[in-house]
Design an enzyme around this catalytic site. Structure first.
Site, PDB file in Angstrom:
ATOM      1  N   SER A 191       0.834  -1.209   0.000  1.00 27.61           N
ATOM      2  CA  SER A 191       0.000   0.000   0.000  1.00 27.61           C
ATOM      3  C   SER A 191       0.873   1.265   0.000  1.00 27.61           C
ATOM      4  O   SER A 191       1.684   1.422  -0.907  1.00 27.61           O
ATOM      5  CB  SER A 191      -0.946  -0.075   1.208  1.00 27.61           C
ATOM      6  OG  SER A 191      -1.956   0.875   1.101  1.00 27.61           O
ATOM      7  N   ASP A 348     -10.325  -3.386  -4.813  1.00 24.75           N
ATOM      8  CA  ASP A 348      -9.334  -2.398  -4.387  1.00 24.75           C
ATOM      9  C   ASP A 348      -9.327  -1.236  -5.380  1.00 24.75           C
ATOM     10  O   ASP A 348      -9.129  -1.448  -6.578  1.00 24.75           O
ATOM     11  CB  ASP A 348      -7.943  -3.076  -4.368  1.00 24.75           C
ATOM     12  CG  ASP A 348      -6.848  -2.144  -3.858  1.00 24.75           C
ATOM     13  OD1 ASP A 348      -7.143  -0.987  -3.516  1.00 24.75           O
ATOM     14  OD2 ASP A 348      -5.686  -2.601  -3.806  1.00 24.75           O
ATOM     15  N   HIS A 378      -8.228  -4.811  -0.654  1.00 22.27           N
ATOM     16  CA  HIS A 378      -7.064  -3.997  -0.304  1.00 22.27           C
ATOM     17  C   HIS A 378      -6.680  -4.195   1.164  1.00 22.27           C
ATOM     18  O   HIS A 378      -7.527  -4.143   2.041  1.00 22.27           O
ATOM     19  CB  HIS A 378      -7.342  -2.511  -0.546  1.00 22.27           C
ATOM     20  CG  HIS A 378      -6.128  -1.673  -0.277  1.00 22.27           C
ATOM     21  ND1 HIS A 378      -5.101  -1.562  -1.184  1.00 22.27           N
ATOM     22  CD2 HIS A 378      -5.731  -0.969   0.814  1.00 22.27           C
ATOM     23  CE1 HIS A 378      -4.139  -0.813  -0.676  1.00 22.27           C
ATOM     24  NE2 HIS A 378      -4.489  -0.439   0.542  1.00 22.27           N
TER      25      HIS A 378
END
Ligand SMILES: *[C@@H]1O[C@H](CO)[C@@H](O)[C@H](O)[C@H]1NC(C)=O
Ligand SMILES: *[C@@H]1O[C@H](CO)[C@@H](O)[C@H](O)[C@H]1NC(C)=O
Ligand SMILES: *[C@@H]1O[C@H](CO)[C@@H](O)[C@H](O)[C@H]1NC(C)=O
Length: 408
Positions: A191, A348, A378
């Site tokens: 991320s 996501d 995600h």
């Protein structure tokens, strides 16, 4: 009695309304995901209220809550040797496997944790477990960087912290001190950590003075651009857990210490409208109509307003800075990137950030593996410990470690 029943029914309806979210039918363990998302939303809204009441910045409050829950997680037995130290003034946590045999040199991974540049820590159980497992199963030295967080620090502090610590580690004498093989080092992150990993990898690949190069980069659902918040994955997952589009846009704004009032305009790409001239040279780099395959594009249409708000980029010029948005880098820079792994999830908003970067790296001649998970969301890779042990978490983590193990 009657009123109690009504109250209870009301409460149930409210809870169901709050928890229930329409999810793609492909998602695995949908109810657990809804519960995770509802808990996260309740925490976020509590923190927004706290912020409003003047108790502190909502992200600092949220990180405090996450840290508190983290302490409740069972601490696993130490699988590897863990040491906290500093690399050129930046805090790092080192994971070294117990030597199974007489070994001269180890392979190594520089790891940068996620959390929107604002949340989590190397020391919390989520990342501490991940890095321990990586060190153990890869039989590698893992360096986890404790870069400083939003809202106390903003871009480019996070980038510079990671760059400083990584540069220090890559010095020949430091690698020798930790018995690391200079030809077998990867940089990796998930991320926002994937964002920092990609940006630092680009920066270091251009540095003529750097004697050692990364063998690999491994990016797990990375954040790579703030140019287009209407890629097919942003449109498709606008309100899906655990990262709705509006929340991601606010993480970006917080990274730059920008103004939340811009968020609704950014959601419709008014910050990069066609009349904002400095955006033109970047358009090709984020053109998903050619960079994303038809299977992912579906019938989504580009959102490219002809007029928007020029003042957004005047106020936040870093939105176009490659150190913040590595997808905006030129092909001449991408050419020098190492062999790359990119993990993407269907559920996501950031799926297409990863897909576009993979495609651009490939076009620049870099060997790329895209590891796409159709039923995953995600952030799932850190959710491997009960009660947040998702099969999505275990499968993505194992696949990521397997690729590293085979390629590092
Ligand atoms: C490389 O090293 C030289 C000499 O030490 C220095 O002047 C130069 O600024 C360095 N370049 C980079 C990109 O750090
Ligand atoms: C986007 O920009 C256009 C043109 O300036 C404006 O009419 C519109 O209201 C803006 N939308 C948002 C959400 O700010
Ligand atoms: C999560 O952990 C619990 C308790 O150890 C176990 O019963 C369950 O099967 C696990 N779920 C997954 C998806 O691994």
């Amino acid at each position: 009695m009657k009123s109690a029943v009504v109250l209870l029914a009301g409460l149930c309806a409210f809870t169901a309304y709050y928890v229930y979210l329409p999810l793609p039918s492909t998602v695995s363990e949908p109810w657990r995901l809804m519960l995770l998302d509802a808990s996260f939303r309740i925490a976020q809204q509590t923190c927004n209220l706290g912020h409003y009441l003047g108790l502190g910045h909502h992200l600092r409050l949220l990180n405090f809550i996450i840290g508190t829950f983290d302490k409740l997680n069972p601490q696993q037995a130490e699988r590897v040797k863990i040491t906290d130290t500093q690399f050129d003034g930046v805090e790092v946590r080192l994971y070294r496997p117990h030597a199974k045999e007489e070994k001269t040199l180890w392979r190594s991974v520089v790891y940068i944790h996620g959390g929107g540049w604002a949340l989590s820590s190397t020391r919390g159980s989520f990342y501490n477990n991940l890095c321990s497992i990586m060190a153990e199963s890869l039989d590698a030295v893992v360096i986890s960087i404790e870069y400083r967080l939003v809202p106390d620090f903003h871009f480019p502090v996070q980038f510079n912290d990671v760059l400083r610590a990584t540069r220090y580690f890559m010095r020949p004498e430091v690698l020798a001190q930790y018995s690391v093989d200079p030809s077998r080092i990867a940089i990796s992150g998930d991320s926002a950590g994937g964002n920092l990993a990609a940006a630092v990898c680009q920066e270091m690949s251009q540095d003529q003075n750097e004697t050692n190069r990364f063998k690999l980069q491994a990016l797990v659902y990375p954040v790579l651009q703030a140019f287009d918040f209407n890629t097919p994955s942003y449109q498709q997952n606008e309100v899906t857990p655990v990262l709705p589009r509006f929340v991601m846009v606010k993480f970006w704004i917080d990274y730059f210490n920008g103004n939340y009032e811009f968020a609704p305009s950014m959601v419709v790409n008014n910050h990069t409208s066609l009349d904002v001239s400095q955006t033109n040279s970047f358009r090709d780099h984020v053109d998903w109509t050619s960079l994303v395959s038809a299977r992912f594009r579906k019938n989504y249409k580009p959102v490219m307003p002809s007029t928007g708000k020029v003042e957004i980029l005047q106020d936040i010029p870093s939105l176009l800075d490659v150190h913040a948005a590595p997808l905006l880098a030129k092909k001449e820079v991408l050419r020098f990137q190492p062999k790359t792994y990119i993990l993407t999830c269907e559920i996501d908003v950031l799926r297409d950030d990863g897909i576009m970067y993979a495609k651009r790296l490939e076009e620049a001649g870099v060997e790329v593996t895209v590891d796409h998970f159709e039923d995953c969301f995600h952030g799932c890779m850190i959710f491997t410990i009960w009660p947040t042990n998702f099969s999505a978490g275990i499968r993505t983590r194992d696949s990521y470690i397997k690729w590293l193990s085979e390629n590092l």
